[in-house]
Enzyme design. Structure first.
Site, short mmCIF file in Angstrom:
data_model
loop_
_atom_site.label_atom_id
_atom_site.label_comp_id
_atom_site.label_asym_id
_atom_site.label_seq_id
_atom_site.Cartn_x
_atom_site.Cartn_y
_atom_site.Cartn_z
N SER A 133 33.94 -10.02 16.28
CA SER A 133 34.47 -10.95 15.29
C SER A 133 35.99 -10.91 15.28
O SER A 133 36.60 -9.87 15.57
CB SER A 133 33.93 -10.54 13.92
OG SER A 133 34.67 -11.17 12.91
N TYR A 158 32.59 -4.20 6.89
CA TYR A 158 31.90 -4.98 7.92
C TYR A 158 32.78 -5.09 9.17
O TYR A 158 32.32 -4.82 10.30
CB TYR A 158 31.57 -6.39 7.39
CG TYR A 158 31.31 -7.38 8.49
CD1 TYR A 158 30.16 -7.30 9.27
CD2 TYR A 158 32.23 -8.41 8.78
CE1 TYR A 158 29.93 -8.19 10.31
CE2 TYR A 158 32.01 -9.30 9.81
CZ TYR A 158 30.86 -9.19 10.58
OH TYR A 158 30.64 -10.06 11.61
N LYS A 162 32.49 -3.60 13.41
CA LYS A 162 32.71 -4.31 14.69
C LYS A 162 33.78 -3.59 15.50
O LYS A 162 33.66 -3.43 16.72
CB LYS A 162 33.14 -5.76 14.43
CG LYS A 162 32.09 -6.61 13.75
CD LYS A 162 30.93 -6.90 14.70
CE LYS A 162 29.82 -7.66 14.00
NZ LYS A 162 28.60 -7.76 14.78
N1 LIG Z 1 28.48 -16.11 11.16
C1 LIG Z 1 29.73 -15.68 11.25
O1 LIG Z 1 30.61 -16.15 10.54
C2 LIG Z 1 30.10 -14.59 12.24
C3 LIG Z 1 31.44 -14.42 12.61
C4 LIG Z 1 31.77 -13.41 13.51
C5 LIG Z 1 30.78 -12.57 14.02
N2 LIG Z 1 29.49 -12.74 13.63
C6 LIG Z 1 28.47 -11.84 14.16
O2 LIG Z 1 27.52 -12.59 14.88
C7 LIG Z 1 26.23 -11.98 14.78
C8 LIG Z 1 25.23 -13.03 14.30
O3 LIG Z 1 25.70 -13.53 13.04
P1 LIG Z 1 24.87 -14.63 12.24
O4 LIG Z 1 25.85 -15.45 11.50
O5 LIG Z 1 23.87 -15.28 13.10
O6 LIG Z 1 24.17 -13.67 11.19
P2 LIG Z 1 22.66 -13.67 10.68
O7 LIG Z 1 22.59 -12.74 9.53
O8 LIG Z 1 22.18 -15.07 10.50
O9 LIG Z 1 21.91 -13.05 11.96
C9 LIG Z 1 21.82 -11.68 12.21
C10 LIG Z 1 20.34 -11.37 12.35
O10 LIG Z 1 20.19 -9.98 12.65
C11 LIG Z 1 19.05 -9.49 11.94
N3 LIG Z 1 19.21 -8.04 11.82
C12 LIG Z 1 20.14 -7.36 11.09
N4 LIG Z 1 19.97 -6.04 11.23
C13 LIG Z 1 18.91 -5.85 12.08
C14 LIG Z 1 18.25 -4.72 12.61
N5 LIG Z 1 18.61 -3.48 12.26
N6 LIG Z 1 17.21 -4.91 13.44
C15 LIG Z 1 16.81 -6.16 13.79
N7 LIG Z 1 17.39 -7.29 13.32
C16 LIG Z 1 18.44 -7.13 12.46
C17 LIG Z 1 19.06 -10.25 10.63
O11 LIG Z 1 17.79 -10.34 10.02
C18 LIG Z 1 19.57 -11.63 11.06
O12 LIG Z 1 18.51 -12.51 11.33
C19 LIG Z 1 26.40 -10.80 13.83
O13 LIG Z 1 26.58 -9.65 14.61
C20 LIG Z 1 27.67 -11.13 13.08
O14 LIG Z 1 28.32 -9.97 12.64
C21 LIG Z 1 29.12 -13.73 12.77
#
Ligand SMILES: NC(=O)c1ccc[n+]([C@@H]2O[C@H](COP(=O)([O-])OP(=O)(O)OC[C@H]3O[C@@H](n4cnc5c(N)ncnc54)[C@H](O)[C@@H]3O)[C@@H](O)[C@H]2O)c1
Length: 348
Positions: A133, A158, A162
């Site tokens: 991120s 958070y 990362k």
């Molecule tokens: N959406 C954003 O703004 C953003 C920005 C930068 C980085 N990210 C990163 O991208 C990735 C995906 O983000 P997203 O927006 O799709 O989030 P999201 O919460 O929709 O998806 C993450 C998924 O991981 C699952 N999960 C969490 N812990 C788990 C575990 N221990 N075992 C199995 N499954 C697990 C959750 O149920 C969820 O469905 C994440 O790593 C997030 O940190 C997201």
């Protein structure tokens, strides 16, 4: 045929994961997806979002409800399938919650990653794309931000998870040349698949701008809370680099292709548009596209929020051959965060 045939997608039922799966299937990969439904809707048949991804592509996804903290469960999945590469999305991602429950975040995000890397190594799978991120940069020292900008000066738990993971990946790839990892630093993903069948549909309480705004447009929330209108920006609101989730998805396919023909050990790329848009500007575009009025309520800045951040995305263009294609208008076209996601129509 793609070099890596079978891709394990962790967190595949989540927002970015479910969109990325669509692009992976369209690119000819086989997808094994896992999710523990910590922040995604699940039912007795699995993940409704992934069922819709199957509907969009006409292809099958193998899905397991599984938790990265449950090592034997993940190990079994690797025993059953010849996994060529992992795209690791699974993480907890709510900044506010991470400040209140730091141990939960360190345990889930760091231990989850450790378990995954150990299981990958024991199955001789060394290829990974990791969801990082732009929060790893902290308050920008210059804009647009390049990948060489210092990291680590982060104000929330958070973001630190990362950062710690990236540091761990540096050590791992330095110690063993077999690892081949790309860490993608996303800027601000928004929007939904053009079919309207999948979108951002979290189960946890969220404060992300776009799904919140969609809920206001649908009358499910009365006003859009904007945190701070006294920033040192042209209109006083914060500036971010919003990127369409389908552009983000194609960035993962580009990263996979690159890993397939290069041994990089560890490389980091920004995934953004390279353009900063203020909260107020985004709201104006959303109102125009959806023909809906969004009432705003300005409140104090949130602790730790930064003034402005946008990417220098030229490295991904040069090396991965990837760049964004979709506009801010496209990002506003679909209802997200509302359970069922479909295009706004003119009369709503
Ligand atoms: N959406 C954003 O703004 C953003 C920005 C930068 C980085 N990210 C990163 O991208 C990735 C995906 O983000 P997203 O927006 O799709 O989030 P999201 O919460 O929709 O998806 C993450 C998924 O991981 C699952 N999960 C969490 N812990 C788990 C575990 N221990 N075992 C199995 N499954 C697990 C959750 O149920 C969820 O469905 C994440 O790593 C997030 O940190 C997201």
């Amino acid at each position: 045929m793609p070099r890596f045939k079978t891709i394990l997608v962790t967190g595949g039922a989540g927002y970015i994961g479910s969109h990325c799966v669509v692009d992976l299937l369209n690119a000819g990969h086989d997808v094994i997806a896992i999710d523990n439904f910590a922040n995604a809707v699940g039912d007795e048949e699995g993940s409704p979002a992934l069922k819709r991804a199957e509907q969009i592509t006409g292809k099958n996804i193998v899905f397991y409800e599984a938790d990265l903290l449950n090592k034997p469960q993940i190990n079994d999945i690797f025993d059953k399938h010849p996994i060529d590469c992992v795209i690791h999305f699974a993480a907890l991602k709510a900044v506010g919650e991470s400040m209140q429950q730091p141990l939960l975040y360190y345990q889930n995000n760091l231990l989850g990653m450790l378990n995954l890397l150990e299981i990958m190594r024991s199955h001789e799978c060394y290829q990974m794309v990791f969801s990082s991120s732009c929060t790893v940069y902290g308050e920008p020292e210059y804009l647009p931000i390049t990948e060489t900008h210092p990291t680590g000066s982060i104000t929330n738990v958070y973001g630190r998870t990362k950062y710690f993971i990236e540091e761990m990946l540096k050590d791992l790839s330095a110690a063993d040349e077999k690892w081949n990892i790309i860490s993608l630093r996303y800027f601000n993903p928004v929007g939904a698949h053009p079919s309207g069948l999948i979108g951002e549909d979290p189960t946890k309480e969220f404060t992300n701008l776009m799904p919140f705004m969609a809920q206001v447009a649908l009358g499910k929330k009365p006003v859009l809370t904007v945190f701070g209108n006294d920033y040192n920006t042209p209109d006083g609101t914060g500036i971010r680099d919003y990127i369409h989730v389908m552009d983000l998805a194609s960035g993962h396919v580009a990263a996979l292709n690159f890993l397939g023909s290069n041994q990089v050990r560890l490389k980091v790329y920004n995934l953004g548009t390279g353009r900063g848009v203020s909260v107020k500007e985004l709201v104006e575009v959303f109102e125009r596209v959806t023909k809906t009025k969004i009432p705003l309520k300005y409140v104090d800045r949130r602790l730790g929020d930064i003034t402005a951040m946008w990417a220098d995305a030229s490295l991904a263009k040069e090396e991965l051959g990837w760049s964004t294609k979709l506009t801010i208008e496209e990002m506003c076209k679909y209802k997200t965060g509302c359970g069922i996601i479909k295009p706004f129509n003119i009369t709503q």
